[in-house]
Design an enzyme around this catalytic site. Structure first.
Site, PDB file in Angstrom:
ATOM      1  N   HIS A  55      -1.548   0.653  -9.845  1.00 47.42           N
ATOM      2  CA  HIS A  55      -2.181  -0.318  -8.942  1.00 47.42           C
ATOM      3  C   HIS A  55      -2.773  -1.498  -9.726  1.00 47.42           C
ATOM      4  CE1 HIS A  55      -4.173  -0.692  -4.732  1.00 47.42           C
ATOM      5  NE2 HIS A  55      -4.048  -1.890  -5.281  1.00 47.42           N
TER       6      HIS A  55
ATOM      7  N   ARG B 227       0.846  -1.188   0.000  1.00 45.30           N
ATOM      8  CA  ARG B 227       0.000   0.000   0.000  1.00 45.30           C
ATOM      9  C   ARG B 227       0.880   1.236   0.000  1.00 45.30           C
ATOM     10  NH1 ARG B 227      -3.496  -2.423  -1.772  1.00 45.30           N
ATOM     11  NH2 ARG B 227      -5.621  -2.787  -1.036  1.00 45.30           N
TER      12      ARG B 227
HETATM   13  P1  NDP Z   1      -1.759 -11.215   4.841  1.00 49.59           P
HETATM   14  O1  NDP Z   1      -2.681 -10.602   5.830  1.00 49.59           O
HETATM   15  O2  NDP Z   1      -1.931 -12.638   4.470  1.00 49.59           O
HETATM   16  O3  NDP Z   1      -0.231 -11.052   5.342  1.00 49.59           O
HETATM   17  C1  NDP Z   1       0.281  -9.877   5.838  1.00 49.59           C
HETATM   18  C2  NDP Z   1       1.757 -10.094   6.182  1.00 49.59           C
HETATM   19  O4  NDP Z   1       2.300  -8.853   6.654  1.00 49.59           O
HETATM   20  C3  NDP Z   1       1.965 -11.118   7.289  1.00 49.59           C
HETATM   21  O5  NDP Z   1       3.118 -11.885   7.047  1.00 49.59           O
HETATM   22  C4  NDP Z   1       2.165 -10.237   8.515  1.00 49.59           C
HETATM   23  O6  NDP Z   1       2.937 -10.829   9.553  1.00 49.59           O
HETATM   24  C5  NDP Z   1       2.927  -9.087   7.910  1.00 49.59           C
HETATM   25  N1  NDP Z   1       2.816  -7.914   8.774  1.00 49.59           N
HETATM   26  C6  NDP Z   1       1.709  -7.233   9.136  1.00 49.59           C
HETATM   27  N2  NDP Z   1       2.034  -6.232   9.986  1.00 49.59           N
HETATM   28  C7  NDP Z   1       3.379  -6.303  10.146  1.00 49.59           C
HETATM   29  C8  NDP Z   1       4.302  -5.552  10.908  1.00 49.59           C
HETATM   30  N3  NDP Z   1       3.915  -4.530  11.687  1.00 49.59           N
HETATM   31  N4  NDP Z   1       5.600  -5.894  10.860  1.00 49.59           N
HETATM   32  C9  NDP Z   1       6.009  -6.940  10.095  1.00 49.59           C
HETATM   33  N5  NDP Z   1       5.182  -7.697   9.345  1.00 49.59           N
HETATM   34  C10 NDP Z   1       3.876  -7.368   9.375  1.00 49.59           C
HETATM   35  O7  NDP Z   1      -1.830 -10.286   3.552  1.00 49.59           O
HETATM   36  P2  NDP Z   1      -1.591 -10.664   2.004  1.00 49.59           P
HETATM   37  O8  NDP Z   1      -0.262 -11.270   1.861  1.00 49.59           O
HETATM   38  O9  NDP Z   1      -2.757 -11.403   1.464  1.00 49.59           O
HETATM   39  O10 NDP Z   1      -1.646  -9.188   1.348  1.00 49.59           O
HETATM   40  C11 NDP Z   1      -0.732  -8.186   1.754  1.00 49.59           C
HETATM   41  C12 NDP Z   1      -1.157  -6.834   1.212  1.00 49.59           C
HETATM   42  O11 NDP Z   1      -0.961  -6.764  -0.193  1.00 49.59           O
HETATM   43  C13 NDP Z   1      -2.639  -6.494   1.362  1.00 49.59           C
HETATM   44  O12 NDP Z   1      -2.943  -6.069   2.671  1.00 49.59           O
HETATM   45  C14 NDP Z   1      -2.797  -5.366   0.359  1.00 49.59           C
HETATM   46  O13 NDP Z   1      -2.527  -4.132   0.972  1.00 49.59           O
HETATM   47  C15 NDP Z   1      -1.727  -5.658  -0.683  1.00 49.59           C
HETATM   48  N6  NDP Z   1      -2.316  -6.008  -1.988  1.00 49.59           N
HETATM   49  C16 NDP Z   1      -1.990  -5.236  -3.084  1.00 49.59           C
HETATM   50  C17 NDP Z   1      -2.484  -5.560  -4.335  1.00 49.59           C
HETATM   51  C18 NDP Z   1      -2.060  -4.791  -5.548  1.00 49.59           C
HETATM   52  O14 NDP Z   1      -2.596  -5.002  -6.641  1.00 49.59           O
HETATM   53  N7  NDP Z   1      -1.081  -3.906  -5.451  1.00 49.59           N
HETATM   54  C19 NDP Z   1      -3.423  -6.674  -4.542  1.00 49.59           C
HETATM   55  C20 NDP Z   1      -3.667  -7.456  -3.337  1.00 49.59           C
HETATM   56  C21 NDP Z   1      -3.127  -7.109  -2.113  1.00 49.59           C
HETATM   57  P3  NDP Z   1       2.421 -12.179  10.318  1.00 49.59           P
HETATM   58  O15 NDP Z   1       2.556 -13.276   9.282  1.00 49.59           O
HETATM   59  O16 NDP Z   1       3.384 -12.332  11.424  1.00 49.59           O
HETATM   60  O17 NDP Z   1       1.003 -11.920  10.706  1.00 49.59           O
END
Ligand code: NDP
Length: 311
Positions: free
Chosen positions: A275, A227
């Site tokens: 995006h 994001r």
């Molecule tokens: P998930 O919720 O499956 O995973 C999020 C990951 O981020 C997890 O590994 C989590 O850690 C980690 N995380 C969250 N907060 C922190 C932090 N403070 N410090 C370190 N690590 C952190 O999300 P997805 O993988 O499915 O998607 C990720 C993002 O991709 C979405 O939220 C969206 O914003 C973006 N996206 C963008 C798209 C685009 O077209 N550009 C399309 C689809 C998604 P933990 O495993 O420990 O919980």
């Protein structure tokens, strides 16, 4: 009770097109579109791509907001969103695979110097650049969730060294996993490419600022598909100008569409896409229909967001 589709993103997908798809899974469902919502009291499920603050309040009996993707930060940022309304995402492995492909495409472009060759062609110049070897190149994937793991795996499959970073520590085959803010500086300092796949939360908003860019490996490329608001864009521009990192590929920006006067548009070290890195929903569409069914049968909903955690 009815499902209202109000995507607000017609260039990507029309409400009618999604309605047609959903009716294939659940032909008798009452599914309406944003242009013809009918009696708003009857709407108990809302499906959106974009969401505006206060939107949920239009529907007095709303129980579930279903995002047509993975990022729910705009919905959770709504301080008028009633506590009783649940929020669900999609588990979009199709768009996850597309995002992995996108990151790999930009990395390979640098590994094989394709931009440099394109530029020198315009000067009729004949000059070699040795290819960089995947086995001697480290890719850091920040965010090892559903999509981040697909991204990391794609780089492993292409013989890169892969390190990862998440909130809680993970054990993933072939990937050196780091966790927590204490380990972030070492990760960005080591990597040749940093691919960010983080959700926006209170902790990750503004994460990429001058303080963090100061620890980047100066030859690093930063690829952000998570994001835009995780990046302090003026700090990124300053860091690129000061040579603290080599380049940036941004699929997401603080404000989208990116304002015409943003310095990112014309920066020689920045490559932008609107995006689009994860585009198709694929089979995940079925889960919207399934959540409609589960909502009305009282079963546990799929892919619910933890509203406290923020993702
Ligand atoms: P998930 O919720 O499956 O995973 C999020 C990951 O981020 C997890 O590994 C989590 O850690 C980690 N995380 C969250 N907060 C922190 C932090 N403070 N410090 C370190 N690590 C952190 O999300 P997805 O993988 O499915 O998607 C990720 C993002 O991709 C979405 O939220 C969206 O914003 C973006 N996206 C963008 C798209 C685009 O077209 N550009 C399309 C689809 C998604 P933990 O495993 O420990 O919980």
């Amino acid at each position: 009770m009815a499902l209202l589709i109000d995507i607000k993103h017609p260039q990507w997908m029309s409400d009618e097109a999604l309605r047609e798809q959903l009716l294939q899974y659940t032909p008798r469902a009452d599914i309406r579109i944003g242009a013809e919502p009918g009696n708003l009291d009857e709407i108990d499920m809302l499906t959106v791509s974009s969401y505006y603050p206060g939107e949920a309040l239009n529907y007095p009996n709303l129980k579930l907001i279903q995002k047509t993707g993975a990022g729910v930060n705009n919905i959770l940022a709504d301080d008028r969103l009633p506590e009783s309304i649940r929020v669900a995402r999609l588990d979009t492995s199709t768009s996850g695979a597309e995002m992995a492909e996108y990151a790999l495409a930009y990395v390979l472009q640098e590994q094989r110097h394709l931009r440099a060759y394109h530029a020198q062609q315009a000067r009729s110049e004949w000059r070699h650049y040795p290819p960089r070897e995947a086995c001697n190149t480290t890719v850091a994937v920040l965010g090892l969730g559903r999509i981040g793991q697909l991204v990391a795996q794609r780089f492993l499959d292409n013989e890169f060294k892969v390190i990862g970073w998440s909130r809680g520590r993970k054990a993933l085959d072939g990937i050196r996993c780091h966790a927590g803010s204490d380990e972030l500086l070492a990760v960005v300092g080591e990597a040749d490419y940093i691919v960010s796949v983080l959700p926006t939360t209170a902790e990750t908003r503004g994460l990429y600022d001058a303080g963090l860019f100061a620890h980047f490996n100066p030859r690093a490329f930063f690829i952000n598909v998570g994001r835009g608001d995780q990046v302090v864009e003026p700090d990124l521009v300053d860091a690129l100008d000061a040579g603290r990192l080599a380049g940036a590929v941004l699929d997401v920006m603080c404000e989208e569409p990116l304002p015409a006067d943003s310095p990112l548009w014309l920066h020689s070290k920045v490559q932008l896409t609107p995006h689009v890195s994860g585009y198709r929903l694929g089979d995940a569409v079925a889960d919207i229909a399934e959540n409609y069914r589960r909502l009305h049968s009282g079963e546990t909903l799929l892919h619910l967001i933890d509203r406290q955690r923020g993702y």
